[in-house]
Design a protein around this motif. Structure first.
Motif, PDB file in Angstrom:
ATOM      1  N   LYS A   1      -5.345  13.534   1.978  1.00 18.62           N
ATOM      2  CA  LYS A   1      -4.221  12.896   2.664  1.00 18.62           C
ATOM      3  C   LYS A   1      -3.689  13.766   3.797  1.00 18.62           C
ATOM      4  O   LYS A   1      -3.675  14.990   3.714  1.00 18.62           O
ATOM      5  CB  LYS A   1      -3.085  12.614   1.679  1.00 18.62           C
ATOM      6  CG  LYS A   1      -3.352  11.480   0.713  1.00 18.62           C
ATOM      7  CD  LYS A   1      -2.102  11.180  -0.112  1.00 18.62           C
ATOM      8  CE  LYS A   1      -2.358  10.021  -1.073  1.00 18.62           C
ATOM      9  NZ  LYS A   1      -3.392  10.352  -2.067  1.00 18.62           N
ATOM     10  N   VAL A   2      -3.250  13.104   4.850  1.00 20.02           N
ATOM     11  CA  VAL A   2      -2.464  13.723   5.905  1.00 20.02           C
ATOM     12  C   VAL A   2      -1.033  13.236   5.696  1.00 20.02           C
ATOM     13  O   VAL A   2      -0.752  12.048   5.801  1.00 20.02           O
ATOM     14  CB  VAL A   2      -2.993  13.324   7.299  1.00 20.02           C
ATOM     15  CG1 VAL A   2      -2.045  13.803   8.389  1.00 20.02           C
ATOM     16  CG2 VAL A   2      -4.387  13.895   7.518  1.00 20.02           C
ATOM     17  N   ARG A   3      -0.156  14.164   5.370  1.00 23.44           N
ATOM     18  CA  ARG A   3       1.189  13.782   4.944  1.00 23.44           C
ATOM     19  C   ARG A   3       2.137  13.652   6.128  1.00 23.44           C
ATOM     20  O   ARG A   3       2.080  14.418   7.088  1.00 23.44           O
ATOM     21  CB  ARG A   3       1.734  14.790   3.936  1.00 23.44           C
ATOM     22  CG  ARG A   3       0.861  14.869   2.685  1.00 23.44           C
ATOM     23  CD  ARG A   3       1.607  15.413   1.487  1.00 23.44           C
ATOM     24  NE  ARG A   3       0.745  15.376   0.299  1.00 23.44           N
ATOM     25  CZ  ARG A   3       0.575  14.335  -0.482  1.00 23.44           C
ATOM     26  NH1 ARG A   3       1.216  13.198  -0.208  1.00 23.44           N
ATOM     27  NH2 ARG A   3      -0.215  14.393  -1.531  1.00 23.44           N
ATOM     28  N   VAL A   4       3.006  12.657   6.014  1.00 21.08           N
ATOM     29  CA  VAL A   4       4.029  12.414   7.022  1.00 21.08           C
ATOM     30  C   VAL A   4       5.222  13.335   6.755  1.00 21.08           C
ATOM     31  O   VAL A   4       5.571  13.616   5.605  1.00 21.08           O
ATOM     32  CB  VAL A   4       4.451  10.929   6.978  1.00 21.08           C
ATOM     33  CG1 VAL A   4       5.753  10.702   7.726  1.00 21.08           C
ATOM     34  CG2 VAL A   4       3.350  10.052   7.557  1.00 21.08           C
ATOM     35  N   ASP A   5       5.830  13.832   7.820  1.00 22.99           N
ATOM     36  CA  ASP A   5       7.019  14.677   7.711  1.00 22.99           C
ATOM     37  C   ASP A   5       8.223  13.781   7.396  1.00 22.99           C
ATOM     38  O   ASP A   5       8.804  13.159   8.279  1.00 22.99           O
ATOM     39  CB  ASP A   5       7.234  15.434   9.024  1.00 22.99           C
ATOM     40  CG  ASP A   5       8.347  16.464   8.938  1.00 22.99           C
ATOM     41  OD1 ASP A   5       9.348  16.207   8.250  1.00 22.99           O
ATOM     42  OD2 ASP A   5       8.207  17.535   9.556  1.00 22.99           O
TER      43      ASP A   5
ATOM     44  N   LYS B   1       4.006   5.764   6.076  1.00 17.00           N
ATOM     45  CA  LYS B   1       3.051   6.012   4.999  1.00 17.00           C
ATOM     46  C   LYS B   1       2.218   7.255   5.304  1.00 17.00           C
ATOM     47  O   LYS B   1       1.839   7.485   6.450  1.00 17.00           O
ATOM     48  CB  LYS B   1       2.095   4.822   4.839  1.00 17.00           C
ATOM     49  CG  LYS B   1       2.743   3.473   4.556  1.00 17.00           C
ATOM     50  CD  LYS B   1       1.673   2.390   4.591  1.00 17.00           C
ATOM     51  CE  LYS B   1       2.280   0.994   4.494  1.00 17.00           C
ATOM     52  NZ  LYS B   1       2.753   0.703   3.142  1.00 17.00           N
ATOM     53  N   ASP B   2       1.918   8.049   4.265  1.00 18.35           N
ATOM     54  CA  ASP B   2       0.908   9.095   4.429  1.00 18.35           C
ATOM     55  C   ASP B   2      -0.416   8.443   4.814  1.00 18.35           C
ATOM     56  O   ASP B   2      -0.689   7.292   4.461  1.00 18.35           O
ATOM     57  CB  ASP B   2       0.740   9.889   3.142  1.00 18.35           C
ATOM     58  CG  ASP B   2       1.963  10.731   2.798  1.00 18.35           C
ATOM     59  OD1 ASP B   2       2.758  11.030   3.715  1.00 18.35           O
ATOM     60  OD2 ASP B   2       2.135  11.072   1.607  1.00 18.35           O
ATOM     61  N   MET B   3      -1.250   9.193   5.533  1.00 23.01           N
ATOM     62  CA  MET B   3      -2.516   8.663   6.030  1.00 23.01           C
ATOM     63  C   MET B   3      -3.657   9.268   5.217  1.00 23.01           C
ATOM     64  O   MET B   3      -3.878  10.483   5.241  1.00 23.01           O
ATOM     65  CB  MET B   3      -2.665   8.981   7.517  1.00 23.01           C
ATOM     66  CG  MET B   3      -1.504   8.467   8.356  1.00 23.01           C
ATOM     67  SD  MET B   3      -1.599   8.928  10.108  1.00 23.01           S
ATOM     68  CE  MET B   3      -2.904   7.829  10.671  1.00 23.01           C
ATOM     69  N   ASP B   4      -4.371   8.427   4.503  1.00 25.40           N
ATOM     70  CA  ASP B   4      -5.483   8.906   3.683  1.00 25.40           C
ATOM     71  C   ASP B   4      -6.722   9.081   4.557  1.00 25.40           C
ATOM     72  O   ASP B   4      -6.933   8.333   5.517  1.00 25.40           O
ATOM     73  CB  ASP B   4      -5.774   7.913   2.564  1.00 25.40           C
ATOM     74  CG  ASP B   4      -6.474   8.566   1.386  1.00 25.40           C
ATOM     75  OD1 ASP B   4      -6.643   9.807   1.416  1.00 25.40           O
ATOM     76  OD2 ASP B   4      -6.852   7.855   0.447  1.00 25.40           O
ATOM     77  N   THR B   5      -7.523  10.086   4.234  1.00 22.96           N
ATOM     78  CA  THR B   5      -8.823  10.299   4.872  1.00 22.96           C
ATOM     79  C   THR B   5      -9.810  10.695   3.789  1.00 22.96           C
ATOM     80  O   THR B   5      -9.403  11.097   2.692  1.00 22.96           O
ATOM     81  CB  THR B   5      -8.774  11.421   5.934  1.00 22.96           C
ATOM     82  OG1 THR B   5      -8.849  12.697   5.275  1.00 22.96           O
ATOM     83  CG2 THR B   5      -7.515  11.375   6.775  1.00 22.96           C
TER      84      THR B   5
ATOM     85  N   GLU C   1       0.834  -1.200   0.000  1.00 25.52           N
ATOM     86  CA  GLU C   1       0.000   0.000   0.000  1.00 25.52           C
ATOM     87  C   GLU C   1       0.871   1.254   0.000  1.00 25.52           C
ATOM     88  O   GLU C   1       1.739   1.414   0.857  1.00 25.52           O
ATOM     89  CB  GLU C   1      -0.899   0.031   1.243  1.00 25.52           C
ATOM     90  CG  GLU C   1      -1.980  -1.029   1.274  1.00 25.52           C
ATOM     91  CD  GLU C   1      -3.205  -0.628   0.457  1.00 25.52           C
ATOM     92  OE1 GLU C   1      -3.174   0.438  -0.188  1.00 25.52           O
ATOM     93  OE2 GLU C   1      -4.179  -1.398   0.483  1.00 25.52           O
ATOM     94  N   PRO C   2       0.654   2.187  -0.944  1.00 24.52           N
ATOM     95  CA  PRO C   2       1.460   3.417  -0.945  1.00 24.52           C
ATOM     96  C   PRO C   2       1.087   4.363   0.188  1.00 24.52           C
ATOM     97  O   PRO C   2       1.902   5.178   0.616  1.00 24.52           O
ATOM     98  CB  PRO C   2       1.146   4.036  -2.310  1.00 24.52           C
ATOM     99  CG  PRO C   2      -0.207   3.502  -2.667  1.00 24.52           C
ATOM    100  CD  PRO C   2      -0.264   2.119  -2.084  1.00 24.52           C
TER     101      PRO C   2
END
Length: 396
Positions: free
Chosen positions: A205-209, A197-201, A109-110
């Motif tokens: 997306k909520v991006r990871v630093d 991984k970035d978190m999709d909603t 999963e990306p």
């Protein structure tokens, strides 16, 4: 299947329910390796408890005969065990196939897909925005200094609405903020895990630093992208409010494993598990003016649903709220050692955010901080059971 076979039940979520007028148990896999659910008569609970890899089918037959008050045939036990095995609820070859397939799929999963969309909250973006606005309108906060560290619930969003509102209506983030997320790893079998991984909603997306996670990965063996992240709601619920309220921010999502075994043995978790102390040291070095922290945690879990022999009602709820307040007041005004002792005194309340709070208190050592409880509540959650929640802020 040989009568000498000794089945071992995997760790499962077991929920009491009334099924077609009968007291029953709902079995499901909290990690999601298996998508099956099974309902079995509650009276068979002692038989399930014997599926520990040490009792064979004859032992299970004898136990079933005893609790049912009639002769139970071996074929009936074989049928039950085979059904559990087909569902992926027993350790063995079938579960290993499910595990490998699920973990391979997760690592491909990306991004981390939302696990609770369409169940705990609406999947449609506009419906979700209205849903979150309704939650946020359920509590009117007093004017206060915006927190650098926020404590918010992770209970079911409807049940914990006022706690979520009290927390997120106090939060302000400047553009470009990065938010350290600490959540309860309910099924995490590692001390700490960092999600890369970035978190999709449904809201985007909520991006990871990536910059900060790369530096953390260089310094810490933090079990990246552990499978437990896949279905864990403790961080997912926080990302919904962050995405809804703010546009320019990134997150650094951690799940925290249970420190209860160390506390039960009278040990300091930071001494017993060096990774925890290293995490505190590294994070303090990386903390700057645009870094914030949010803990997605709940507090006491009391009553039948959580393994207690008693029904938890208003009296137990009052005790839970008082215990939570004592714990937080010690965090605000005591030192790390004081808080550790208070955490030990809280073990019987089954505070699922205790590990995250211990890490937080260790991180705060030496900071001239101020803390405040915004809201507390004990929420009925299941027949004869409750969960206590709390919203709080810390600033300096």
């Amino acid at each position: 299947m040989s009568p000498t076979f000794t089945p071992r039940l995997r760790p499962l979520e077991v929920l009491p329910l009334n099924w077609q007028g009968r007291s029953s148990l709902l079995l499901r896999d909290p990690l999601g390796y298996s998508q099956e659910t099974l309902v079995v008569p509650q009276v068979l609970g002692p038989v399930l408890a014997l599926m520990d890899g040490h009792h064979d089918l004859r032992d299970l037959q004898a136990a079933a005969t005893r609790v049912l008050g009639r002769l139970v045939l071996l074929e009936e036990i074989i049928h039950l065990v085979e059904k559990l095995d087909r569902s992926g609820f027993l350790e063995g070859e079938n579960f290993e196939r499910l595990r490998r397939a699920a973990e391979e799929s997760w690592h491909r999963e990306p991004v981390r897909p939302p696990a609770c969309a369409g169940q705990a909250y609406p999947q449609d973006p506009e419906s979700l925005r209205r849903f979150l606005d309704e939650i946020l309108s359920s509590f009117t906060p007093q004017p206060r200094k915006p927190p650098r560290i926020l404590i918010a619930p992770h209970l079911d969003l409807r049940s914990g609405a006022r706690g979520f509102a009290a927390a997120y209506r106090a939060l302000e983030l400047p553009p470009g903020a990065r938010v350290i997320l600490l959540g309860t790893g309910h099924q995490l079998d590692a001390p700490l895990s960092l999600l890369l991984k970035d978190m999709d909603t449904p809201l985007g997306k909520v991006r990871v630093d990536r910059t900060l996670t790369s530096r953390l990965m260089e310094a810490l063996p933090v079990f990246p992208d552990h499978f437990a992240h896949r279905r864990e709601h403790s961080l997912e619920f926080q990302t919904l409010f962050l995405r809804h309220l703010f546009s320019e921010f990134k997150v650094v999502p951690f799940l925290v494993g249970s420190m209860e075994p160390y506390l039960l043995r009278g040990e300091d978790p930071l001494e017993a598990q060096p990774l925890y102390r290293k995490w505190v040291e590294v994070l303090r070095k990386l903390w700057d003016e645009r870094t914030y922290m949010i803990l997605g945690i709940d507090f006491a879990h009391l009553g039948k649903r959580y393994g207690d022999a008693f029904f938890a009602g208003p009296q137990e709820g009052s005790r839970a709220v008082a215990r939570d307040r004592q714990l937080m007041e010690t965090l605000f005004r005591g030192d790390y050692r004081d808080f550790l002792e208070e955490a030990r005194r809280s073990l019987s309340f089954k505070i699922c955010g205790l590990s995250s709070l211990i890490l937080l208190r260790a991180f705060l050592e030496g900071y001239p901080f101020t803390g405040e409880i915004y809201y507390q509540e004990a929420v009925p959650f299941g027949p004869g059971s409750l969960v206590s929640i709390l919203a709080a802020g810390i600033w300096w």
